[in-house]
Design an enzyme around this catalytic site. Sequence first.
Site, PDB file in Angstrom:
ATOM      1  N   ASP A 137       0.821  -1.216   0.000  1.00  0.00           N
ATOM      2  CA  ASP A 137       0.000   0.000   0.000  1.00  0.00           C
ATOM      3  C   ASP A 137       0.856   1.268   0.000  1.00  0.00           C
ATOM      4  O   ASP A 137       0.550   2.242   0.702  1.00  0.00           O
ATOM      5  CB  ASP A 137      -0.955   0.013   1.202  1.00  0.00           C
ATOM      6  CG  ASP A 137      -1.839  -1.217   1.263  1.00  0.00           C
ATOM      7  OD1 ASP A 137      -2.125  -1.781   0.203  1.00  0.00           O
ATOM      8  OD2 ASP A 137      -2.247  -1.612   2.372  1.00  0.00           O
ATOM      9  N   ASP A 183      -0.439  -4.291  -3.895  1.00  0.00           N
ATOM     10  CA  ASP A 183      -1.434  -3.211  -4.026  1.00  0.00           C
ATOM     11  C   ASP A 183      -0.781  -1.850  -3.815  1.00  0.00           C
ATOM     12  O   ASP A 183      -1.315  -0.989  -3.118  1.00  0.00           O
ATOM     13  CB  ASP A 183      -2.563  -3.399  -3.005  1.00  0.00           C
ATOM     14  CG  ASP A 183      -3.204  -4.775  -3.082  1.00  0.00           C
ATOM     15  OD1 ASP A 183      -3.203  -5.368  -4.168  1.00  0.00           O
ATOM     16  OD2 ASP A 183      -3.703  -5.255  -2.043  1.00  0.00           O
ATOM     17  N   ARG A 238      -5.752  -5.641  -9.170  1.00  0.00           N
ATOM     18  CA  ARG A 238      -6.864  -6.467  -8.730  1.00  0.00           C
ATOM     19  C   ARG A 238      -7.935  -5.548  -8.151  1.00  0.00           C
ATOM     20  O   ARG A 238      -7.631  -4.462  -7.635  1.00  0.00           O
ATOM     21  CB  ARG A 238      -6.419  -7.523  -7.714  1.00  0.00           C
ATOM     22  CG  ARG A 238      -5.717  -6.999  -6.464  1.00  0.00           C
ATOM     23  CD  ARG A 238      -5.325  -8.154  -5.565  1.00  0.00           C
ATOM     24  NE  ARG A 238      -4.721  -7.706  -4.314  1.00  0.00           N
ATOM     25  CZ  ARG A 238      -4.532  -8.509  -3.262  1.00  0.00           C
ATOM     26  NH1 ARG A 238      -4.903  -9.784  -3.315  1.00  0.00           N
ATOM     27  NH2 ARG A 238      -3.966  -8.042  -2.155  1.00  0.00           N
ATOM     28  N   TRP A 289     -10.252  -3.811  -5.820  1.00  0.00           N
ATOM     29  CA  TRP A 289     -10.637  -3.533  -4.438  1.00  0.00           C
ATOM     30  C   TRP A 289     -12.120  -3.176  -4.383  1.00  0.00           C
ATOM     31  O   TRP A 289     -12.802  -3.442  -3.414  1.00  0.00           O
ATOM     32  CB  TRP A 289      -9.765  -2.412  -3.887  1.00  0.00           C
ATOM     33  CG  TRP A 289      -9.848  -2.201  -2.405  1.00  0.00           C
ATOM     34  CD1 TRP A 289     -10.519  -2.968  -1.494  1.00  0.00           C
ATOM     35  CD2 TRP A 289      -9.208  -1.173  -1.657  1.00  0.00           C
ATOM     36  NE1 TRP A 289     -10.337  -2.469  -0.224  1.00  0.00           N
ATOM     37  CE2 TRP A 289      -9.538  -1.364  -0.295  1.00  0.00           C
ATOM     38  CE3 TRP A 289      -8.393  -0.084  -1.997  1.00  0.00           C
ATOM     39  CZ2 TRP A 289      -9.090  -0.516   0.715  1.00  0.00           C
ATOM     40  CZ3 TRP A 289      -7.943   0.747  -0.993  1.00  0.00           C
ATOM     41  CH2 TRP A 289      -8.286   0.534   0.348  1.00  0.00           C
TER      42      TRP A 289
END
Length: 322
Positions: free
Chosen positions: A148, A169, A225, A227
């Site tokens: 993140d 991510d 991907r 979220w």
Amino acid sequence: MASLYVLLALSQAEAETTQGSTAILITVDQSGKGDYEKIQDAIDAVPSNNVDLVFIRVKPGVYKEKITVPADKPFITISGTRAVDTIITWNDSGDIFESATFSVLASDFIGRYLTIQNTYGSGGKAVALRASGDRAAFYVCRILSYQDTLLDDTGRHYYNNCYIEGATDFICGNGASFFEKCHLHSITNGGGAITAQRRMSPSEDTGFFFFGCKITGVKTAVLGRPWGVYSRVIFAFTYMPNIILPQGWNDWGNSADQLSSVYYGQYKCSGPGAVTSKRVDWSRVLTSEEAAPFITKDSIDGKAWIRAAPTSFKKKAFPPKN
């Protein structure tokens, strides 16, 4: 004089926007020769409900600070002279909104020539930069963490010539953001996602739009991907090496019905990882007409708010150093 010339120089991207104006100049210098020795002290000195352009010039150094630009302090620029010489660093993990080294909650913020890093490493959410204000722009910044890295949370954002590094991510959130000529570097041990965009409704005008970017990495990765069930990510004119897995995207365990509302696309990308023949069947190869809304700064209404660097500076009395 050399540093003054650097401050006044406009990047090509900035020169394309409206002309700069006069800004209040504040200098941060760890040696004590500036107005403040800490970046947060300089931000704190800006009055609430600020209406002036404020340019905080940060002299080279490693600044071990956890920084917040509050929502009631818009129109602030924080600028180093070279990102590799102006490093803002912290080591924190936990809640995705609280772990950030640098949190921008204000509107009309600009970051220039900064390294922003979270050194926590693997094993938890560890945000380097949280962008939660509207109309924020970042030029030639290095944004570094593992999971993140960039919480592109909410608002319209512009990233130009930035280097963004992470594993899981590492560009995530629900911003409406245009990434131009950025370098995305994956350090995952294999299969990690570069993006995790969180658009939750077709009425939300959000998404991550990458234009003229470059991807590199140490092992395999996917482009993203979902979220959110309406997650939207577009890569255009972007170089993708063979670290990008042939399927391109990860479903994150979502059902076929949920994936039908995801909008993931490529347009005129290059490199061995850009081959689309084995992409997941819920991603798209965009036509020129389909790509058009996403491949200019108009996608974030950029012409209305992306502003040039100031062309002149003035001093103003602020509270003294502690």
